[in-house]
Design a protein around this motif. Structure first.
Motif, short mmCIF file in Angstrom:
data_model
loop_
_atom_site.label_atom_id
_atom_site.label_comp_id
_atom_site.label_asym_id
_atom_site.label_seq_id
_atom_site.Cartn_x
_atom_site.Cartn_y
_atom_site.Cartn_z
N ASP A 201 -21.00 33.35 -3.08
CA ASP A 201 -20.98 33.17 -4.62
C ASP A 201 -19.73 32.45 -5.02
O ASP A 201 -19.84 31.66 -6.09
N VAL A 202 -18.74 32.46 -4.48
CA VAL A 202 -17.44 31.98 -5.30
C VAL A 202 -16.55 31.73 -3.98
O VAL A 202 -16.28 32.27 -2.91
N ILE A 203 -15.89 30.50 -4.04
CA ILE A 203 -14.87 30.07 -3.01
C ILE A 203 -13.42 30.09 -3.89
O ILE A 203 -13.46 29.28 -4.97
N ALA A 204 -12.61 30.80 -3.24
CA ALA A 204 -11.21 31.09 -3.98
C ALA A 204 -9.95 31.08 -3.27
O ALA A 204 -10.11 31.08 -2.19
N LYS A 205 -8.94 30.40 -3.70
CA LYS A 205 -7.76 30.24 -3.19
C LYS A 205 -7.42 31.77 -2.89
O LYS A 205 -7.40 32.89 -3.65
N LEU A 206 -6.48 31.98 -1.93
CA LEU A 206 -5.97 33.35 -1.46
C LEU A 206 -5.49 34.06 -2.55
O LEU A 206 -5.66 35.16 -2.78
N GLY A 207 -4.63 33.28 -3.49
CA GLY A 207 -3.98 34.16 -4.69
C GLY A 207 -4.87 34.35 -5.81
O GLY A 207 -4.37 35.29 -6.68
N ASP A 208 -6.17 33.74 -5.71
CA ASP A 208 -7.17 34.39 -6.66
C ASP A 208 -8.10 35.24 -6.34
O ASP A 208 -8.98 35.86 -7.42
N ILE A 209 -8.06 35.51 -5.12
CA ILE A 209 -9.32 36.53 -4.62
C ILE A 209 -9.06 37.97 -5.16
O ILE A 209 -10.12 38.38 -5.79
N ALA A 210 -7.97 38.41 -5.29
CA ALA A 210 -7.87 39.84 -6.10
C ALA A 210 -8.35 39.86 -7.37
O ALA A 210 -9.11 40.62 -8.03
N ASP A 211 -8.09 38.77 -8.19
CA ASP A 211 -8.58 38.79 -9.57
C ASP A 211 -10.18 38.18 -9.52
O ASP A 211 -10.55 39.03 -10.53
N THR A 212 -10.58 37.71 -8.66
CA THR A 212 -12.10 37.42 -8.62
C THR A 212 -12.66 38.64 -8.33
O THR A 212 -13.84 39.03 -8.89
N ILE A 213 -12.18 39.61 -7.60
CA ILE A 213 -12.84 40.88 -7.17
C ILE A 213 -12.82 41.79 -8.28
O ILE A 213 -13.64 42.17 -8.79
N LEU A 214 -11.58 42.01 -9.05
CA LEU A 214 -11.53 42.77 -10.39
C LEU A 214 -12.28 42.28 -11.31
O LEU A 214 -12.94 43.05 -12.23
N ASN A 215 -12.53 40.91 -11.47
CA ASN A 215 -13.52 40.52 -12.76
C ASN A 215 -14.61 40.82 -12.46
O ASN A 215 -15.32 40.95 -13.61
N TYR A 216 -15.02 40.90 -11.18
CA TYR A 216 -16.49 41.32 -10.89
C TYR A 216 -16.77 42.73 -10.99
O TYR A 216 -17.68 43.22 -11.83
N ILE A 217 -15.85 43.67 -10.57
CA ILE A 217 -15.96 45.10 -10.62
C ILE A 217 -15.68 45.61 -12.00
O ILE A 217 -16.15 46.96 -12.19
N ARG A 218 -14.98 44.98 -12.88
CA ARG A 218 -14.74 45.61 -14.40
C ARG A 218 -15.99 45.88 -15.20
O ARG A 218 -16.73 45.20 -14.96
#
Length: 198
Positions: free
Chosen positions: A181-198
């Protein structure tokens, strides 16, 4: 009705990584908050004994709890469980709760622990929102499991971008399935996870 059902669902984050993984795990796990509303299960390709020292080191620098997974333990939110080196980690469901089951079945994709084995077990969980992340590593481990997960599970999938990978093999194989669904730089992966589960 749909929003109520959504609120009742538990969340599980499944991470697979290999070469370059300890650095990548540190980058992601240190950005997750202690009150994380999800459990995290991780396969890092490593031989026996090394995974416990990795888990212990990450535990000292992360807000969440990080530990080497033990057979039979119940998953807790705000805790990351790393598969013990040389053994497969699966997740089973009993009475609505998810538990670790460690198995010594043959290697898969040349690996034990294997990301595919973990993903295939996650596929059987009901009433869970599932987030899967494939990061740096050689080979294709995780790609076949992702395809199966996407067939009939509620799954959000993230792959690390080539730009930040030490080795682009595993994320590239996952992306090639067209199930990411999403290709993310390493530094952005945590935020990508958090944005989805919030």
């Amino acid at each position: 009705m749909t929003s109520c059902k959504k609120l009742q669902r538990k969340k599980i984050i499944c991470i697979g990584t290999s070469t370059g993984g300890p650095r990548a795990l540190q980058a992601v796990l240190t950005q997750l908050p202690k009150n994380l509303d999800a459990s995290i299960v991780i396969v890092q390709h490593m031989p026996p004994k090394f995974t416990k020292s990795l888990a212990d080191r990450l535990n000292t620098i992360c807000d969440i709890d990080v530990k080497e997974a033990e057979d039979g333990e119940q998953l807790k939110e705000g805790t990351a469980y790393i598969a013990p080196g040389g053994r497969h980690m699966t997740i089973i469901q009993t009475g609505g709760r998810a538990k670790v089951k460690i198995v010594d079945s043959p290697t898969v994709n040349g690996h034990r622990p294997s990301v595919d084995v973990l993903f295939n077990s996650i596929n059987k969980l009901t009433n869970f929102d599932k987030i899967v992340v494939i990061m740096t590593g050689m080979g294709t481990d995780g790609a076949a499991g992702l395809v199966e997960l996407k067939k009939d599970s509620n799954v959000y999938s993230i792959a690390e971008s080539e730009e930040t990978c030490i080795v682009y093999g595993m994320p590239n194989a996952a992306i090639a399935t067209k199930q990411v669904d999403v290709i993310a730089k390493l530094g952005d992966i945590a935020d990508t996870i958090l944005n989805y589960i919030r």
